[in-house]
Design a protein around this motif. Structure first.
Motif, PDB file in Angstrom:
ATOM      1  N   THR A 202      -2.301   8.651   1.066  1.00 14.22           N
ATOM      2  CA  THR A 202      -1.905   7.233   1.519  1.00 14.22           C
ATOM      3  C   THR A 202      -0.827   7.317   2.473  1.00 14.22           C
ATOM      4  O   THR A 202      -0.793   6.535   3.359  1.00 14.22           O
ATOM      5  CB  THR A 202      -1.892   6.403   0.134  1.00 14.22           C
TER       6      THR A 202
ATOM      7  N   SER B  49      -5.419   3.401   1.706  1.00 19.27           N
ATOM      8  CA  SER B  49      -5.473   4.567   0.796  1.00 19.27           C
ATOM      9  C   SER B  49      -6.948   5.284   1.148  1.00 19.27           C
ATOM     10  O   SER B  49      -7.774   4.634   1.805  1.00 19.27           O
ATOM     11  CB  SER B  49      -5.497   4.153  -0.637  1.00 19.27           C
TER      12      SER B  49
ATOM     13  N   SER C 291       0.631  -1.238   0.030  1.00 17.72           N
ATOM     14  CA  SER C 291       0.061   0.063   0.023  1.00 17.72           C
ATOM     15  C   SER C 291       0.953   1.418  -0.034  1.00 17.72           C
ATOM     16  O   SER C 291       0.428   2.298   0.421  1.00 17.72           O
ATOM     17  CB  SER C 291      -0.953   0.001   1.278  1.00 17.72           C
TER      18      SER C 291
ATOM     19  N   THR D 282      -2.070   7.560   5.872  1.00 17.56           N
ATOM     20  CA  THR D 282      -3.055   6.681   6.403  1.00 17.56           C
ATOM     21  C   THR D 282      -2.319   5.147   6.420  1.00 17.56           C
ATOM     22  O   THR D 282      -2.974   4.346   6.993  1.00 17.56           O
ATOM     23  CB  THR D 282      -4.307   6.582   5.681  1.00 17.56           C
ATOM     24  N   ALA D 283      -1.997   4.705   5.295  1.00 18.80           N
ATOM     25  CA  ALA D 283      -1.690   3.414   5.208  1.00 18.80           C
ATOM     26  C   ALA D 283      -1.079   2.594   6.424  1.00 18.80           C
ATOM     27  O   ALA D 283      -1.390   1.580   6.738  1.00 18.80           O
ATOM     28  CB  ALA D 283      -0.696   3.292   3.995  1.00 18.80           C
TER      29      ALA D 283
ATOM     30  N   SER E 205      -9.793  -0.685  -4.857  1.00 22.12           N
ATOM     31  CA  SER E 205      -9.103   0.439  -4.245  1.00 22.12           C
ATOM     32  C   SER E 205      -7.616   0.402  -4.563  1.00 22.12           C
ATOM     33  O   SER E 205      -7.140  -0.753  -4.921  1.00 22.12           O
ATOM     34  CB  SER E 205      -9.115   0.557  -2.551  1.00 22.12           C
TER      35      SER E 205
END
Length: 327
Positions: A98, A166, A74, A101-102, A161
């Motif tokens: 991303t 993400s 990710s 947050t990943a 996604s």
């Protein structure tokens, strides 16, 4: 003797000045190629825009600027690579949100570890983007109401996604909760591979920015059925918001920006920020960003720093509340 001493002092001063000038020249930035790391494969917005910036930056600084795709987990593989790089300005990261947050959704041991807030030096917020829900037109779905009904009946069972953690993944899970459905996420290594499967019918739906899917919406192979913004997007004014379609409390946006490793010197940050702000004013760059459905941002590094903290905090709360976790 006095004359000789003065000559020696003058010679020493000249030597010192020459050495100082040589050192300054040796330390001039940049004096060698710059690498821009993209943590996703070619075919998506991030890679496409990174190459635009690389070309323009290279022309301005007189050094090669190369985009390198380091994908996986990710985006955390490439992100972590930059976080651990030498903070000398020769390894930069161009990233969507991303990055912030990943790490919050990956199971221990499944991705590279870094702190989105403290392990990077913000350089510039390049642009912001809206997120849309797009379906393969063969599904026959043309609006959110029908999509939710199809999800509840089992006609639609999954969504794509660009990767776990993400903003699209977070949006998908927020949509599930808000709409009362249980669609399964199918994470990809970026938007490019996801679009291929969406267009071919391997997956029925995709939470995405507009750029990677716009041509397929135009030719009718894909249908754009909702935008996750408080207001309709000026780029797709006929597409209703999720709230208009009956799905409230599912609003998520995206951004793209440049960061470097922690400890990047302030003078290098100023140099890069200045170049990128100028690049963001170029007509051909603005045209390309419009094609990718990016709204230019720019400004000081603090603007990006604020956004990173905000997204890490806000979506971290959402992730905890909804129990979002990568498979």
């Amino acid at each position: 003797m006095n004359v000789r001493r003065k000559l020696l002092v003058a010679a020493a001063a000249a030597t010192t000045l020459a050495l100082g000038s040589g050192a300054a020249l040796a330390q001039a930035y940049p004096s060698k190629p710059i690498s821009i790391i993209v943590s996703f494969p070619p075919g998506g917005d991030t890679d496409a825009l990174a190459r635009v910036f690389a070309e323009k930056l290279s022309a301005r600084v007189g050094q090669p600027v190369v985009v390198e795709n380091k994908t996986g987990a990710s985006g955390t593989i490439g992100n972590s690579f930059v976080a651990k790089a030498n903070p000398d300005g020769y390894t930069l990261l161009f990233t969507p949100n991303t990055m912030a947050t990943a790490p919050l959704v990956l199971k221990p041991g499944t991705g590279a570890v870094y702190d989105p807030v403290n392990d990077f030096t913000p350089i510039i917020l390049a642009g912001t983007q809206s997120l849309f829900l797009v379906v393969n037109s063969s599904t026959g779905l043309t609006n959110l109401k029908d999509f939710v009904a199809a999800a509840k009946s089992g006609k639609v069972q999954a969504y794509a996604s660009p990767g776990s953690g993400s903003p699209m993944h977070i949006l998908g899970e927020m949509f599930n909760k808000a709409a009362g459905v249980k669609l399964q996420q199918i994470p990809y290594r970026g938007s490019g591979p996801a679009v291929i499967d969406l267009v071919s019918g391997q997956v029925p739906a995709f939470y995405t920015t507009l750029g990677p899917v716009q041509q397929y919406i135009s030719n009718g192979r894909l249908t754009n059925i909702g935008v996750a913004d408080p207001k309709r997007s000026p780029l797709q004014p006929n597409v209703p918001t999720f709230a208009e379609g009956g799905v409230k409390d599912a609003e998520v946006g995206a951004w793209q920006g440049f960061v470097g490793p922690k400890g990047l010197p302030a003078d290098i940050v100023r140099t890069l920020n200045g170049h990128f702000n100028d690049i963001l004013k170029m007509p051909d760059v603005l045209d390309r960003m419009k094609t990718l459905a990016l709204i230019p941002a720019g400004g000081a590094p603090d603007a990006l720093a604020k956004v990173v903290v905000e997204h890490n905090t806000r979506y971290g709360k959402v992730i905890k509340e909804t129990g979002i976790m990568a498979d």
